[in-house]
Design a protein around this motif. Structure first.
Motif, PDB file in Angstrom:
ATOM      1  N   THR A 122      17.884  -4.098   4.746  1.00  0.00           N
ATOM      2  CA  THR A 122      17.119  -4.176   3.397  1.00  0.00           C
ATOM      3  C   THR A 122      16.381  -5.451   3.250  1.00  0.00           C
ATOM      4  OG1 THR A 122      18.800  -2.652   2.577  1.00  0.00           O
ATOM      5  CG2 THR A 122      17.505  -3.727   1.054  1.00  0.00           C
ATOM      6  N   GLY A 123      15.202  -5.330   3.020  1.00  0.00           N
ATOM      7  CA  GLY A 123      14.461  -6.515   2.719  1.00  0.00           C
ATOM      8  C   GLY A 123      14.002  -7.346   3.951  1.00  0.00           C
ATOM      9  N   ALA A 124      14.205  -6.853   5.074  1.00  0.00           N
ATOM     10  CA  ALA A 124      13.895  -7.705   6.357  1.00  0.00           C
ATOM     11  C   ALA A 124      12.366  -7.782   6.473  1.00  0.00           C
ATOM     12  CB  ALA A 124      14.517  -7.164   7.617  1.00  0.00           C
ATOM     13  N   GLY A 125      11.600  -6.501   6.235  1.00  0.00           N
ATOM     14  CA  GLY A 125      10.261  -6.680   6.375  1.00  0.00           C
ATOM     15  C   GLY A 125       9.619  -7.557   5.335  1.00  0.00           C
ATOM     16  N   ASP A 126      10.049  -7.552   3.985  1.00  0.00           N
ATOM     17  CA  ASP A 126       9.392  -8.240   2.860  1.00  0.00           C
ATOM     18  C   ASP A 126       9.698 -10.036   3.148  1.00  0.00           C
ATOM     19  OD1 ASP A 126       8.780  -5.948   1.547  1.00  0.00           O
ATOM     20  OD2 ASP A 126      10.777  -5.749   0.550  1.00  0.00           O
ATOM     21  N   TYR A 170       5.848  -0.991  13.157  1.00  0.00           N
ATOM     22  CA  TYR A 170       5.218  -0.262  13.841  1.00  0.00           C
ATOM     23  C   TYR A 170       5.276   1.548  13.496  1.00  0.00           C
ATOM     24  CZ  TYR A 170       4.729   2.797  18.432  1.00  0.00           C
ATOM     25  OH  TYR A 170       4.544   3.638  19.300  1.00  0.00           O
ATOM     26  N   GLU A 171       6.223   1.918  12.833  1.00  0.00           N
ATOM     27  CA  GLU A 171       6.347   3.305  12.377  1.00  0.00           C
ATOM     28  C   GLU A 171       5.198   3.449  11.218  1.00  0.00           C
ATOM     29  OE1 GLU A 171       9.222   6.937  10.546  1.00  0.00           O
ATOM     30  OE2 GLU A 171       9.685   4.639  10.281  1.00  0.00           O
ATOM     31  N   GLU A 172       4.825   2.814  10.340  1.00  0.00           N
ATOM     32  CA  GLU A 172       3.794   2.722   9.332  1.00  0.00           C
ATOM     33  C   GLU A 172       2.398   2.838   9.895  1.00  0.00           C
ATOM     34  OE1 GLU A 172       6.721   0.190   6.155  1.00  0.00           O
ATOM     35  OE2 GLU A 172       4.991  -0.766   7.071  1.00  0.00           O
ATOM     36  N   ALA A 173       2.286   1.837  10.844  1.00  0.00           N
ATOM     37  CA  ALA A 173       1.081   1.781  11.588  1.00  0.00           C
ATOM     38  C   ALA A 173       0.859   2.789  12.348  1.00  0.00           C
ATOM     39  CB  ALA A 173       0.905   0.489  12.264  1.00  0.00           C
ATOM     40  N   SER A 174       1.605   3.447  13.222  1.00  0.00           N
ATOM     41  CA  SER A 174       1.518   4.544  14.165  1.00  0.00           C
ATOM     42  C   SER A 174       1.216   5.636  13.366  1.00  0.00           C
ATOM     43  CB  SER A 174       2.959   4.727  14.983  1.00  0.00           C
ATOM     44  OG  SER A 174       2.652   5.790  15.882  1.00  0.00           O
ATOM     45  N   ILE A 218       0.725  -1.293  -0.110  1.00  0.00           N
ATOM     46  CA  ILE A 218       0.140  -0.095  -0.282  1.00  0.00           C
ATOM     47  C   ILE A 218       0.873   1.342   0.034  1.00  0.00           C
ATOM     48  CG2 ILE A 218      -1.669   1.212   1.493  1.00  0.00           C
ATOM     49  CD1 ILE A 218      -2.594  -1.393   2.515  1.00  0.00           C
ATOM     50  N   PHE A 219       0.484   2.207  -0.667  1.00  0.00           N
ATOM     51  CA  PHE A 219       1.130   3.430  -1.000  1.00  0.00           C
ATOM     52  C   PHE A 219       2.359   3.472  -1.919  1.00  0.00           C
ATOM     53  CE2 PHE A 219      -0.335   4.148   3.536  1.00  0.00           C
ATOM     54  CZ  PHE A 219      -1.502   4.852   3.207  1.00  0.00           C
ATOM     55  N   ALA A 274      -1.763  -7.582   2.476  1.00  0.00           N
ATOM     56  CA  ALA A 274      -1.275  -6.522   2.064  1.00  0.00           C
ATOM     57  C   ALA A 274      -0.040  -6.044   2.962  1.00  0.00           C
ATOM     58  CB  ALA A 274      -2.211  -5.268   1.954  1.00  0.00           C
ATOM     59  N   ASP A 275       1.069  -5.671   2.452  1.00  0.00           N
ATOM     60  CA  ASP A 275       2.133  -5.108   3.270  1.00  0.00           C
ATOM     61  C   ASP A 275       2.210  -3.548   2.946  1.00  0.00           C
ATOM     62  OD1 ASP A 275       4.575  -4.807   4.623  1.00  0.00           O
ATOM     63  OD2 ASP A 275       5.475  -6.512   3.438  1.00  0.00           O
ATOM     64  N   MET A 276       2.900  -2.917   3.642  1.00  0.00           N
ATOM     65  CA  MET A 276       2.695  -1.391   3.703  1.00  0.00           C
ATOM     66  C   MET A 276       4.335  -0.795   3.567  1.00  0.00           C
ATOM     67  SD  MET A 276       0.013  -0.336   6.529  1.00  0.00           S
ATOM     68  CE  MET A 276       0.452   1.302   6.249  1.00  0.00           C
ATOM     69  N   THR A 277       4.235   0.595   3.220  1.00  0.00           N
ATOM     70  CA  THR A 277       5.261   1.435   3.272  1.00  0.00           C
ATOM     71  C   THR A 277       4.917   2.573   3.993  1.00  0.00           C
ATOM     72  OG1 THR A 277       7.144   2.450   2.205  1.00  0.00           O
ATOM     73  CG2 THR A 277       5.057   2.337   1.078  1.00  0.00           C
TER      74      THR A 277
END
Length: 319
Positions: A258-262, A199-203, A144-145, A171-174
């Motif tokens: 880099t890529g850890a969230g993915d 956390y930062e994206e959701a907050s 998303i975004f 869905a993942d997010m940025t």
């Protein structure tokens, strides 16, 4: 004609990353510094997730867009070697494939330089035909975004098409780009079975700081399960009936995030697709992310499912 059955359909960006590590702000004063590592890797949210899923042994269809250039050819060859379904990996002759410069500091944190003319944010809903959404089990919109211009109605229309094809929708997010809030996602969020923000994206999106309150805000919008990535703390999973804090692998040495969230999302999806319970999915995802951060680049550290399973067992022993 129905498309061949596949485990996962991943939609999003496919680019190249040129990484160097470690880099400090000193380079902007001296004009030149030496770095211990410099390398080129495939990147982009969708390609990262698809690559990890393929390494884990899942069947994957990548829906993405690249240019007709060296970087685009490199990505297409990489995906084919990995065994992905590239039927919907489009090559646009007038498009420049995105190339990110990734400067990684001594703590493993990333700083990106992106090309505005590249393919990173050029995939549009119109580029995703109905056939691309057929014959799968799970779809992950990765993220998303990242559409060229955020449009909740267009996103909801895409998600509705996916649901009509019987797909479990993730869905993942940025990070938001223009101060968006949950109100701006009121059409698309209720269609999601799983969402994977950090956390930062959701907050930022919710305007909240408490983990439970953030998750409850998403659940209140109709999302089925909220999986918040928490870095060195692990992850926080919440549904209407379940609440789990899952610890991270405690012995990882962070070289590059880099890529850890993915990788986390891909490993969670793989576990989910194999019928594992939510806490087990979180442990498997944390295990995969811990492997990713120990090397340079978004992909390539995950060799096979057994590698992740070994760390997964160690995390489960902590719970």
């Amino acid at each position: 004609m129905m498309e061949q059955k596949t485990d996962f359909i991943i939609i999003g960006a496919s680019i190249l990353d040129v990484l160097t590590q470690p880099v400090s702000a000193e380079v902007f004063e001296t004009g030149s510094v030496s770095a211990e590592h410099t390398a080129m890797h495939t990147g982009g949210d969708a390609l990262n997730e698809a690559a990890v899923l393929a390494a884990l042994g899942a069947s994957v269809r990548l829906v993405s867009k690249v240019g007709s250039d060296y970087a685009g050819n490199y990505i297409q060859n990489y995906c084919q070697r990995a065994g992905m379904d590239t039927s919907f990996l489009q090559e646009a002759k007038t498009l420049e494939t995105g190339v990110n410069l990734v400067l990684v500091d001594e703590d493993g944190e990333r700083h990106f330089i992106t090309s505005q003319s590249g393919s990173l944010r050029k995939l549009c809903p119109a580029d995703i035909p109905d056939r691309a959404l057929q014959g799968g089990r799970y779809l992950c919109f990765a993220s998303i975004f990242v559409f060229p211009a955020f449009d909740d109605a267009a996103l909801a229309a895409l998600f509705s098409r996916a649901k009509a094809n019987g797909l479990v929708l993730c869905a993942d997010m940025t990070k938001r780009k223009n101060g968006e809030t949950l109100k701006d996602l009121e059409r698309s969020l209720p269609l999601l079975d799983y969402i994977f923000p950090n956390y930062e994206e959701a907050s930022l999106l919710t305007g909240l700081t408490d983990w439970d309150e953030i998750a409850d805000a998403f659940l209140g919008c109709g999302v089925g399960c909220v999986v918040q990535k928490a870095g060195s703390r692990g992850c926080f999973i919440k549904t209407k009936t379940q609440r789990h804090w899952i610890p991270a692998y405690p012995h990882a040495r962070c070289l590059d995030t880099t890529g850890a969230g993915d990788t986390f999302t891909a490993c969670f999806l793989d576990a989910l697709g194999r019928g594992m319970e939510l806490p087990e999915c979180g442990s498997f995802a944390n295990a995969g992310a811990s492997i990713c951060i120990e090397g340079l680049g978004a992909t390539g550290r995950i060799r096979d499912r057994e590698q992740v399973t070994e760390r997964y067992a160690k995390i489960r022993s902590l719970i």
